[in-house]
Design a protein around this motif. Structure first.
Motif, short mmCIF file in Angstrom:
data_model
loop_
_atom_site.label_atom_id
_atom_site.label_comp_id
_atom_site.label_asym_id
_atom_site.label_seq_id
_atom_site.Cartn_x
_atom_site.Cartn_y
_atom_site.Cartn_z
N GLN A 1 0.84 -1.19 0.00
CA GLN A 1 0.00 0.00 0.00
C GLN A 1 0.88 1.24 0.00
O GLN A 1 1.66 1.47 0.92
CB GLN A 1 -0.92 0.01 1.22
N GLY B 1 0.35 5.13 -0.25
CA GLY B 1 -0.66 6.18 -0.26
C GLY B 1 -2.04 5.56 -0.45
O GLY B 1 -2.44 4.67 0.28
N ASP B 2 -2.74 6.02 -1.49
CA ASP B 2 -4.09 5.51 -1.73
C ASP B 2 -4.14 4.45 -2.83
O ASP B 2 -5.20 4.12 -3.33
CB ASP B 2 -5.03 6.67 -2.10
N ARG B 3 -2.98 3.92 -3.21
CA ARG B 3 -2.97 2.89 -4.25
C ARG B 3 -2.17 1.67 -3.82
O ARG B 3 -1.28 1.76 -2.97
CB ARG B 3 -2.43 3.44 -5.57
N SER B 4 -2.51 0.54 -4.41
CA SER B 4 -1.80 -0.71 -4.15
C SER B 4 -0.83 -0.98 -5.29
O SER B 4 -1.22 -0.94 -6.46
CB SER B 4 -2.79 -1.88 -4.02
N ASP C 1 8.10 6.86 -2.22
CA ASP C 1 7.08 6.41 -1.26
C ASP C 1 6.95 4.89 -1.27
O ASP C 1 6.72 4.27 -0.23
CB ASP C 1 5.72 7.05 -1.59
#
Length: 213
Positions: free
Chosen positions: A106, A108-111, A129
């Protein structure tokens, strides 16, 4: 003109944005990396010669370089033929396509998908990140030394199309850090899960290499 076409053995799907390097027998020099296009083709404005083809830093072919050379990969880490043109074995486990086992990191907001050992499925998904997220997942907090190794690995690959061996890393970091911190032991201490060539490459978004240990 020399062209190299890279595609998946099972699905015949072209591999895009994949770095290809030619290493020439005549003088031992190698070309800058050329990334494959949407059709999986990397073209070199060179006359026919002999040498080796490296795909993502690994030798995939050795012999006459002329016209179009097909490189069929069973996976992102193995090919149907070795550098001497010998048949390869179908890889087992998570490296094989299309039945590759993947895991999600994971970011941030994406896999972001990796294989079961943490190597990126799509190297273009790499970001700082991602490196931080994967490091945290592996119980590692990245400091300035880790980032220096990661950036060295990525810069080396971007420059030459080949991945640094442990010997390359030791030679480089002994110059910049000194003999003690530039040693194999110290590099493995700061990358405890496989050393710089395994954990370092994972965090740098690069593939595993033949020389991993």
């Amino acid at each position: 003109m020399i062209a190299v076409r890279v595609f998946m053995k099972v699905t015949r799907e072209p591999l895009k944005r994949t770095p290809v390097v030619l290493r020439l027998d005549a003088d031992g020099s190698q070309t800058p990396p050329v990334f494959t296009d949407r059709s999986g083709l990397a073209s070199f404005d060179l006359p026919p010669t002999s040498g080796k083809v490296l795909v993502s830093g690994m030798e995939r072919y050795q012999g006459r370089l002329a016209d179009e050379i097909p490189i069929a990969l069973w996976s992102i880490t193995q090919s149907e033929q070795g550098s001497l043109g010998q048949p390869g074995a179908f890889p087992s486990g998570s490296n094989a396509y299309p039945s590759m086992t993947t895991e999600a990191v994971q970011v941030g907001d994406r896999s972001v998908l990796t294989d079961s050992e943490g190597y990126l499925v799509d190297p273009s998904d790499w970001s700082e990140d991602f490196a931080r997220a994967l490091a945290a997942q592996e119980g590692l907090t990245l400091n300035a030394e880790h980032w220096e190794v990661i950036r060295y690995l990525r810069a080396r690959f971007a420059r030459s199309g080949t991945q640094a061996s442990v010997r390359d890393m030791i030679a480089h970091f002994r110059k910049v850090w000194g003999r003690e911190r530039g040693s194999n032991r110290y590099l493995h201490r700061i990358f405890p899960r496989g050393g710089p060539q395994k954990q370092g490459n994972r965090l740098a978004g690069l593939l595993r290499t033949k020389g991993e240990h």
